[in-house]
Design an enzyme around this catalytic site. Structure first.
Site, PDB file in Angstrom:
ATOM      1  N   ASP A  59      -0.952  -2.765 -10.273  1.00  0.00           N
ATOM      2  CA  ASP A  59      -1.702  -1.504 -10.197  1.00  0.00           C
ATOM      3  C   ASP A  59      -1.906  -0.932 -11.598  1.00  0.00           C
ATOM      4  O   ASP A  59      -2.562   0.093 -11.780  1.00  0.00           O
ATOM      5  CB  ASP A  59      -1.033  -0.504  -9.245  1.00  0.00           C
ATOM      6  N   SER A  60      -1.386  -1.650 -12.618  1.00  0.00           N
ATOM      7  CA  SER A  60      -1.747  -1.347 -14.005  1.00  0.00           C
ATOM      8  C   SER A  60      -3.262  -1.426 -14.170  1.00  0.00           C
ATOM      9  O   SER A  60      -3.813  -0.878 -15.133  1.00  0.00           O
ATOM     10  CB  SER A  60      -1.054  -2.313 -14.973  1.00  0.00           C
ATOM     11  N   ASP A  98       0.065  -5.816  -5.956  1.00  0.00           N
ATOM     12  CA  ASP A  98       0.886  -4.625  -6.183  1.00  0.00           C
ATOM     13  C   ASP A  98       0.460  -3.545  -5.192  1.00  0.00           C
ATOM     14  O   ASP A  98      -0.735  -3.192  -5.152  1.00  0.00           O
ATOM     15  CB  ASP A  98       0.636  -4.142  -7.620  1.00  0.00           C
ATOM     16  N   LYS A 128       4.157  -6.562  -4.025  1.00  0.00           N
ATOM     17  CA  LYS A 128       5.215  -5.936  -4.822  1.00  0.00           C
ATOM     18  C   LYS A 128       5.197  -4.448  -4.536  1.00  0.00           C
ATOM     19  O   LYS A 128       4.124  -3.865  -4.365  1.00  0.00           O
ATOM     20  CB  LYS A 128       4.987  -6.175  -6.321  1.00  0.00           C
ATOM     21  N   GLU A 130       7.353  -0.610  -5.651  1.00  0.00           N
ATOM     22  CA  GLU A 130       8.294   0.022  -6.581  1.00  0.00           C
ATOM     23  C   GLU A 130       9.374   0.793  -5.840  1.00  0.00           C
ATOM     24  O   GLU A 130       9.095   1.442  -4.823  1.00  0.00           O
ATOM     25  CB  GLU A 130       7.535   0.994  -7.500  1.00  0.00           C
ATOM     26  N   GLU A 197      11.878  -3.378 -15.303  1.00  0.00           N
ATOM     27  CA  GLU A 197      11.004  -2.905 -16.387  1.00  0.00           C
ATOM     28  C   GLU A 197      11.737  -1.893 -17.259  1.00  0.00           C
ATOM     29  O   GLU A 197      12.287  -0.891 -16.754  1.00  0.00           O
ATOM     30  CB  GLU A 197       9.731  -2.275 -15.785  1.00  0.00           C
TER      31      GLU A 197
HETATM   32  O1  KIV Z   1       1.312  -2.982 -12.524  1.00  0.00           O
HETATM   33  C1  KIV Z   1       1.810  -3.859 -13.275  1.00  0.00           C
HETATM   34  O2  KIV Z   1       1.118  -4.510 -14.058  1.00  0.00           O
HETATM   35  C2  KIV Z   1       3.241  -4.077 -13.183  1.00  0.00           C
HETATM   36  C3  KIV Z   1       3.879  -4.942 -14.216  1.00  0.00           C
HETATM   37  C4  KIV Z   1       4.028  -4.191 -15.476  1.00  0.00           C
HETATM   38  C5  KIV Z   1       5.168  -5.496 -13.746  1.00  0.00           C
HETATM   39  O3  KIV Z   1       3.869  -3.535 -12.326  1.00  0.00           O
END
Ligand code: KIV
Length: 302
Positions: A59-60, A98, A128, A130, A197
């Site tokens: 989600d970056s 994510d 994924k 968090e 992280e």
């Molecule tokens: O969103 C992302 O790119 C991430 C990575 C930094 C692990 O969660």
């Protein structure tokens, strides 16, 4: 240009895809696991060709691709589009989607429904999410639905405000112990691996030693079972101030800027296009075309 057909759901892993069961074996063999983020089909294909084991559609993307100030605004619909594109490009690596902020916090049911969308509609192999605590039951529910889950602890950008900003976590014994307990709880809840992280290297090393699932570090030192970096950081495509843990392996932003500037100068100086970039037509057809258009112009002018 070739676009691969939609990848089948993980219940029927495609031939050549890295089996998820290889990951704990890689941990045992101490064979480092390589994960990289990607957000489109060429990115998925290049990560695959470069030998990445895991591709994270992070989600970056909210920051790197969509221009937001944080990861929070990323929506399910945006993440689905990006994940679908990446799975079209990547064959061997496992593609992990994510789960964006708001897609799993409300209830187990919501979390399962959104995780299923990533698998069914976008071809993701895993998701994924968090956090730990209340998120443990989300992990259990998604895993019970047959979808592998990667955990994410330490600096969890979706809750950066609560953490006091984008800064390293687990730097006191008490906070490190909380991280350690959360990591073990995520393993017990069924995560197949865990991103750590921005946590002190010795804390990540201890967690890595005591978990049987692989840890993937980003700013968590050399002892994690694998490492991940964000596409735009690796390639020099991000203009903001880079985090301490980033290593830039290329300056693609500079290369793009100078290629675009060269194109602009060529256009303005009439150097582009050249003969080789244009299409011809048979002489006799051209003559007919020119004479008919000339006739129609003179008719119009009276
Ligand atoms: O969103 C992302 O790119 C991430 C990575 C930094 C692990 O969660």
């Amino acid at each position: 240009m070739s676009i691969r057909p939609q990848r089948p759901a993980p219940a029927t892993p495609a031939p050549g895809r890295l089996p998820i069961t290889d990951l704990p074996e890689m941990k045992t063999r101490r064979q480092p696991i390589v994960m990289v983020t990607a957000y489109d089909a060429p990115g998925g294909r290049l990560a695959d060709q470069a030998g990445a084991d895991l591709v994270l559609v992070g989600d970056s993307a909210a920051m790197t691709v969509l221009g937001h100030e944080s990861t929070v605004p990323a929506t399910m619909e945006e993440m689905l589009i990006l994940t679908r594109a990446v799975t079209r490009g990547a064959s061997r690596p496992l593609v992990i989607a994510d789960m964006p902020f708001g897609s799993f916090q409300i209830s187990d049911e919501d979390a399962v429904e959104n995780a299923i969308r990533f698998v069914k509609e976008a071809g993701a192999d895993a998701v994924k999410l968090e956090g730990a605590g209340a998120m443990l039951s989300r992990v259990r529910a998604i895993v019970d639905a047959g979808i592998p889950v990667m955990g994410h602890l330490g600096l969890t950008p979706q809750s950066a405000t609560m953490l006091g900003g984008f800064k390293a976590q687990g730097r006191s014994a008490e906070k490190a112990l909380r991280l350690y307990d959360d990591a073990r709880a995520l393993e017990a809840a069924g995560c197949f691996s865990l991103v750590l992280e921005a946590v002190p290297a010795p804390v990540a090393a201890r967690i890595t030693r005591d978990l049987s699932i692989p840890t993937i570090g980003i700013g968590a030192g050399p002892d994690c079972d694998g490492q991940v970096l964000v596409w735009h950081d690796i390639l020099g495509l991000f203009d903001g101030r880079a985090a301490r843990f980033v290593k830039r392996y290329a300056e693609i932003g500079d290369a793009i800027r100078s290629a675009l500037a060269e194109f602009a100068a060529d256009v303005r100086e009439h150097r582009f296009p050249e003969e080789q970039h244009t299409y011809a037509m048979p002489e006799d057809e051209l003559e007919v075309f020119l004479s008919r258009t000339a006739a129609s112009v003179s008719r119009d002018r009276g």
